[in-house]
Write an enzyme that holds these catalytic residues in place. Structure first.
Site, mmCIF file in Angstrom:
data_model
loop_
_atom_site.group_PDB
_atom_site.id
_atom_site.type_symbol
_atom_site.label_atom_id
_atom_site.label_comp_id
_atom_site.label_asym_id
_atom_site.label_seq_id
_atom_site.Cartn_x
_atom_site.Cartn_y
_atom_site.Cartn_z
ATOM 1 N N LEU A 30 0.824 -1.216 0.000
ATOM 2 C CA LEU A 30 0.000 0.000 0.000
ATOM 3 C C LEU A 30 0.857 1.264 0.000
ATOM 4 C CD1 LEU A 30 -2.719 -1.087 2.599
ATOM 5 C CD2 LEU A 30 -2.744 -1.358 0.106
ATOM 6 N N HIS A 34 -3.333 4.245 -2.459
ATOM 7 C CA HIS A 34 -4.306 3.364 -1.779
ATOM 8 C C HIS A 34 -4.901 4.069 -0.564
ATOM 9 C CE1 HIS A 34 -1.527 0.195 -3.553
ATOM 10 N NE2 HIS A 34 -2.692 -0.138 -4.059
#
Ligand code: PAF
Length: 273
Positions: A30, A34
């Site tokens: 991530l 994100h």
């Protein structure tokens, strides 16, 4: 934050929820891109579920499935801090059976651009997103505009399969130098990263030309290709929001797309005009 490993656990958890549910499907590793989807979901919904699943069916043979970055512990911390209530992290065997009922990306729009250079990629994306949406039954699901064709095809699937979910498109997040955030950026050496900046540079140039009144897309693509010359370009294309190639820019209905290799790393980027 709950860590759910199986579809059954997720389904049971989902049944226990009341109020609105936001869902952010990811393949992990991530980054701030994100995080911006997660933050939107947390702000708008009573509950947010994130999935982390490196989906094998959307990688073609020879692509980077094996080496795709996996940073599960860091990802868990990011989700927890961001206010995610449940993280779905299944094994491949929990998601797929042998000899599956398959979903096929549409003949035309699923096999142009990304689908042309990665044939079958979108079959795998739609297969897994369909499963994930069925399991999470969200009110809203969040997808980044960086994967513009993926976003278009997911919206199309949701509409055509009469799925009761709102797909929320989210803006591209860029590093300070302009490079669009991607989990694959970690593959770039410092020199490659410098060269990768030609991609946002070409998109900026396109935006400038449009600002100056140029609408002819072949002229814009030509200038972009000049800038992108040092890279191995797969495509530079300008489409409308139905993913039809267009010859004239229409403000509010045009997307300029680039896919190019920087060394061994394939990057995509776009701007919405
Ligand atoms: O965009 C991605 O990260 C993936 O394609 C998705 C939507 C999580 C499906 O595996």
């Amino acid at each position: 934050m709950k860590i759910l490993r199986t579809p059954k656990e997720l389904q049971e958890y989902r049944k226990s929820l009341s109020g609105s549910v936001g869902f952010v499907p990811t393949m992990g590793a991530l980054h701030k891109g994100h995080l911006s989807l997660i933050e939107k979901s947390v702000a708008r919904n009573d509950h947010t579920i994130v999935s982390i699943f490196v989906n094998p069916t959307q990688f073609l043979p020879g692509e980077d499935f094996e080496k795709y970055p996996r940073r599960y512990e860091a990802d868990k911390k990011i989700c927890k801090l961001a206010g995610v209530e449940a993280l779905f992290m299944p094994e491949v065997s929990a998601i797929y059976e042998k000899d599956e009922v398959l979903l096929k990306a549409p003949h035309q729009k699923g096999y142009i651009l990304e689908g042309h250079f990665r044939p079958g990629h979108f079959d795998g994306v739609l297969q897994v997103v369909n499963k994930l949406l069925h399991l999470t039954k969200p009110d809203r699901a969040y997808f980044g505009k960086k994967d513009a064709q993926q976003l278009y095809l997911i919206q199309k699937m949701v509409r055509e399969l009469f799925m009761d979910v709102q797909i929320v498109p989210c803006d591209i997040v860029r590093d300070e130098d302009g490079l669009a955030l991607s989990s694959r950026n970690v593959y770039l050496s410092p020199q490659e990263r410098q060269r990768a900046l030609l991609i946002p540079k070409s998109l900026k140039r396109a935006a400038k030309l449009i600002q100056s009144g140029i609408t002819d897309t072949s002229m814009i693509k030509e200038e972009m290709l000049q800038i992108l010359r040092p890279l191995k370009v797969e495509y530079v294309e300008i489409v409308n929001k139905d993913f039809d190639a267009i010859s004239k820019i229409e403000i509010g209905d045009s997307i300029i797309l680039v896919a190019a290799y920087v060394g061994q790393t394939r990057l995509i980027d776009n701007i919405w005009i």
